[in-house]
Write a protein that holds these residues in place. Structure first.
Motif, PDB file in Angstrom:
ATOM      1  N   MET A 160     -22.168   4.267   8.106  1.00 32.08           N
ATOM      2  CA  MET A 160     -20.802   4.648   7.020  1.00 32.08           C
ATOM      3  C   MET A 160     -20.627   5.727   7.298  1.00 32.08           C
ATOM      4  O   MET A 160     -21.169   6.589   7.296  1.00 32.08           O
ATOM      5  CB  MET A 160     -20.684   4.011   6.228  1.00 32.08           C
ATOM      6  CG  MET A 160     -20.833   2.175   6.263  1.00 32.08           C
ATOM      7  SD  MET A 160     -18.829   1.548   6.879  1.00 32.08           S
ATOM      8  CE  MET A 160     -19.567   0.037   7.946  1.00 32.08           C
ATOM      9  N   SER A 161     -19.615   5.882   7.610  1.00 28.37           N
ATOM     10  CA  SER A 161     -19.299   7.741   7.390  1.00 28.37           C
ATOM     11  C   SER A 161     -18.529   8.101   6.414  1.00 28.37           C
ATOM     12  O   SER A 161     -18.993   7.328   5.174  1.00 28.37           O
ATOM     13  CB  SER A 161     -17.296   7.149   8.092  1.00 28.37           C
ATOM     14  OG  SER A 161     -16.544   7.912   8.107  1.00 28.37           O
ATOM     15  N   ASP A 162     -18.956   8.965   6.097  1.00 24.69           N
ATOM     16  CA  ASP A 162     -18.623   9.628   4.294  1.00 24.69           C
ATOM     17  C   ASP A 162     -17.122   9.911   3.689  1.00 24.69           C
ATOM     18  O   ASP A 162     -16.647  10.075   3.340  1.00 24.69           O
ATOM     19  CB  ASP A 162     -18.945  11.615   4.209  1.00 24.69           C
ATOM     20  CG  ASP A 162     -20.604  11.437   4.760  1.00 24.69           C
ATOM     21  OD1 ASP A 162     -21.104  10.687   4.317  1.00 24.69           O
ATOM     22  OD2 ASP A 162     -20.639  12.580   5.176  1.00 24.69           O
ATOM     23  N   PHE A 163     -16.354   9.398   4.932  1.00 23.29           N
ATOM     24  CA  PHE A 163     -14.614   9.583   4.917  1.00 23.29           C
ATOM     25  C   PHE A 163     -14.592   8.516   4.443  1.00 23.29           C
ATOM     26  O   PHE A 163     -14.897   7.085   5.828  1.00 23.29           O
ATOM     27  CB  PHE A 163     -13.507  10.242   6.023  1.00 23.29           C
ATOM     28  CG  PHE A 163     -14.724  11.448   6.097  1.00 23.29           C
ATOM     29  CD1 PHE A 163     -13.902  12.763   5.375  1.00 23.29           C
ATOM     30  CD2 PHE A 163     -15.233  11.949   7.670  1.00 23.29           C
ATOM     31  CE1 PHE A 163     -14.837  13.733   6.001  1.00 23.29           C
ATOM     32  CE2 PHE A 163     -15.714  13.419   7.097  1.00 23.29           C
ATOM     33  CZ  PHE A 163     -15.032  13.868   6.859  1.00 23.29           C
ATOM     34  N   LEU A 164     -12.766   7.673   3.911  1.00 21.69           N
ATOM     35  CA  LEU A 164     -12.784   6.716   3.565  1.00 21.69           C
ATOM     36  C   LEU A 164     -10.752   7.044   3.979  1.00 21.69           C
ATOM     37  O   LEU A 164     -10.360   7.858   3.209  1.00 21.69           O
ATOM     38  CB  LEU A 164     -13.079   6.140   1.649  1.00 21.69           C
ATOM     39  CG  LEU A 164     -11.660   5.375   1.865  1.00 21.69           C
ATOM     40  CD1 LEU A 164     -12.614   3.703   2.315  1.00 21.69           C
ATOM     41  CD2 LEU A 164     -12.524   4.854   0.432  1.00 21.69           C
ATOM     42  N   PHE A 165     -10.155   6.473   4.399  1.00 15.68           N
ATOM     43  CA  PHE A 165      -8.969   5.815   4.532  1.00 15.68           C
ATOM     44  C   PHE A 165      -8.556   5.200   3.577  1.00 15.68           C
ATOM     45  O   PHE A 165      -8.230   3.950   3.978  1.00 15.68           O
ATOM     46  CB  PHE A 165      -9.111   5.745   6.406  1.00 15.68           C
ATOM     47  CG  PHE A 165      -6.948   5.289   6.397  1.00 15.68           C
ATOM     48  CD1 PHE A 165      -5.988   6.548   6.384  1.00 15.68           C
ATOM     49  CD2 PHE A 165      -6.545   4.195   6.143  1.00 15.68           C
ATOM     50  CE1 PHE A 165      -4.986   6.570   6.998  1.00 15.68           C
ATOM     51  CE2 PHE A 165      -5.246   3.951   6.722  1.00 15.68           C
ATOM     52  CZ  PHE A 165      -4.049   5.417   6.701  1.00 15.68           C
ATOM     53  N   THR A 166      -7.842   5.321   2.595  1.00 15.36           N
ATOM     54  CA  THR A 166      -6.632   4.938   1.592  1.00 15.36           C
ATOM     55  C   THR A 166      -5.394   4.703   1.856  1.00 15.36           C
ATOM     56  O   THR A 166      -4.860   5.500   2.788  1.00 15.36           O
ATOM     57  CB  THR A 166      -7.018   5.671   0.877  1.00 15.36           C
ATOM     58  OG1 THR A 166      -6.710   6.872   0.621  1.00 15.36           O
ATOM     59  CG2 THR A 166      -8.886   5.753   0.299  1.00 15.36           C
ATOM     60  N   TYR A 167      -5.160   3.302   1.923  1.00 10.76           N
ATOM     61  CA  TYR A 167      -3.993   2.951   2.570  1.00 10.76           C
ATOM     62  C   TYR A 167      -2.667   2.291   1.282  1.00 10.76           C
ATOM     63  O   TYR A 167      -1.494   2.179   1.396  1.00 10.76           O
ATOM     64  CB  TYR A 167      -4.025   2.295   3.917  1.00 10.76           C
ATOM     65  CG  TYR A 167      -4.585   0.606   3.534  1.00 10.76           C
ATOM     66  CD1 TYR A 167      -3.573  -0.226   2.853  1.00 10.76           C
ATOM     67  CD2 TYR A 167      -5.441   0.887   3.945  1.00 10.76           C
ATOM     68  CE1 TYR A 167      -4.646  -1.259   2.799  1.00 10.76           C
ATOM     69  CE2 TYR A 167      -6.702  -0.079   3.678  1.00 10.76           C
ATOM     70  CZ  TYR A 167      -5.783  -1.470   3.068  1.00 10.76           C
ATOM     71  OH  TYR A 167      -6.568  -2.792   3.092  1.00 10.76           O
ATOM     72  N   SER A 185     -15.060  -1.278   8.668  1.00  7.67           N
ATOM     73  CA  SER A 185     -15.752  -0.989   9.716  1.00  7.67           C
ATOM     74  C   SER A 185     -15.585   0.292  10.432  1.00  7.67           C
ATOM     75  O   SER A 185     -14.075   0.886   9.230  1.00  7.67           O
ATOM     76  CB  SER A 185     -14.861  -2.136  10.581  1.00  7.67           C
ATOM     77  OG  SER A 185     -13.755  -1.470  11.101  1.00  7.67           O
ATOM     78  N   LEU A 186     -15.688   0.906  10.616  1.00  8.33           N
ATOM     79  CA  LEU A 186     -15.221   2.658  10.615  1.00  8.33           C
ATOM     80  C   LEU A 186     -14.003   2.046  11.772  1.00  8.33           C
ATOM     81  O   LEU A 186     -13.990   1.855  12.850  1.00  8.33           O
ATOM     82  CB  LEU A 186     -16.375   2.635  11.615  1.00  8.33           C
ATOM     83  CG  LEU A 186     -17.452   3.320  10.630  1.00  8.33           C
ATOM     84  CD1 LEU A 186     -18.821   4.190  11.369  1.00  8.33           C
ATOM     85  CD2 LEU A 186     -17.199   3.778   9.513  1.00  8.33           C
ATOM     86  N   THR A 187     -13.553   3.108  11.817  1.00  9.73           N
ATOM     87  CA  THR A 187     -12.418   3.514  13.054  1.00  9.73           C
ATOM     88  C   THR A 187     -11.886   5.320  12.880  1.00  9.73           C
ATOM     89  O   THR A 187     -12.596   6.228  11.804  1.00  9.73           O
ATOM     90  CB  THR A 187     -10.730   3.161  12.881  1.00  9.73           C
ATOM     91  OG1 THR A 187      -9.514   2.425  13.942  1.00  9.73           O
ATOM     92  CG2 THR A 187     -10.485   3.375  11.551  1.00  9.73           C
ATOM     93  N   THR A 212     -13.489  10.280  11.619  1.00  9.70           N
ATOM     94  CA  THR A 212     -13.681   8.904  11.929  1.00  9.70           C
ATOM     95  C   THR A 212     -14.596   8.214  10.371  1.00  9.70           C
ATOM     96  O   THR A 212     -15.038   8.998   9.787  1.00  9.70           O
ATOM     97  CB  THR A 212     -15.327   8.663  12.691  1.00  9.70           C
ATOM     98  OG1 THR A 212     -14.849   8.528  13.740  1.00  9.70           O
ATOM     99  CG2 THR A 212     -16.174   7.170  12.626  1.00  9.70           C
ATOM    100  N   ALA A 213     -13.614   7.238   9.932  1.00 15.06           N
ATOM    101  CA  ALA A 213     -13.609   7.194   9.077  1.00 15.06           C
ATOM    102  C   ALA A 213     -13.764   4.807   8.891  1.00 15.06           C
ATOM    103  O   ALA A 213     -13.783   4.672   9.611  1.00 15.06           O
ATOM    104  CB  ALA A 213     -11.947   7.480   7.988  1.00 15.06           C
TER     105      ALA A 213
END
Length: 131
Positions: A1-8, A94-96, A106-107
Motif C-alpha cells: 500500500m501507499s503511504d498516501f490516502l485519498f479521503t473524500y 486499492s491504489l490509484t 499514488t494513493a
C-alpha cells in the motif's frame, strides 16, 4: 500500500468528530486532491465512491500521508475492510493516482462495494456540496 490516502467523505478533515482527533494525530495533510474516473454518491449519511471509465468524472477530496502502519488498521476497521467469513465488505481498497496541484501521487482509495442504483449522485464530485 501507499503511504498516501485519498479521503473524500467522512475521513476528510473535521468531517467526523469521532475520527478528527485520530486523523490529526496520524496523518499529515498534503492538500486538496482530485481523483479522475470516479463518481460519488450519498448512501444514507455517508458517501460512496465508485470507479468509472470516464475521464470527465472527477471527485474532490484531500490527500493525506498516513503515519505508521497501526493507523492503517484503524482506517481499515473504520471502513469495514475486514469482515467475517462469507460476508461482502462494504468498501474495498486499492491504489490509484490522484492529483494535487498538478502533481500526481499514488494513493490508497476506499471504493464502495455496494449498489448505488438508488442513491443520489453528488454532481459536483465534492461531498462538501451535499450537506
Amino acid at each position: 500500500m501507499s503511504d498516501f490516502l485519498f479521503t473524500y467523505g467522512t475521513l476528510r478533515m473535521n468531517e467526523n468528530p469521532s475520527m478528527t482527533k485520530f486523523l490529526a494525530e496520524n496523518t499529515e495533510l498534503i492538500g486538496l486532491a482530485v481523483l479522475s474516473k470516479a463518481k460519488i454518491y450519498r448512501i444514507d449519511w455517508y458517501p460512496a465512491l465508485i470507479n468509472t471509465n470516464n475521464d470527465d468524472d472527477k471527485v474532490v477530496g484531500e490527500l493525506v500521508k498516513v503515519i505508521g502502519n497501526d493507523a492503517w488498521l484503524v482506517l481499515d476497521d473504520y471502513e469495514g475492510i475486514e469482515v467475517e467469513e462469507n460476508t461482502i465488505p462494504e468498501y474495498i481498497k486499492s491504489l490509484t493516482e490522484v492529483e494535487v496541484d498538478e502533481q500526481v501521487f499514488t494513493a490508497t482509495v476506499y471504493w464502495y462495494n455496494g449498489n448505488t442504483s438508488h442513491a443520489p449522485i453528488i454532481e459536483s464530485g465534492d461531498v462538501m456540496d451535499f450537506k
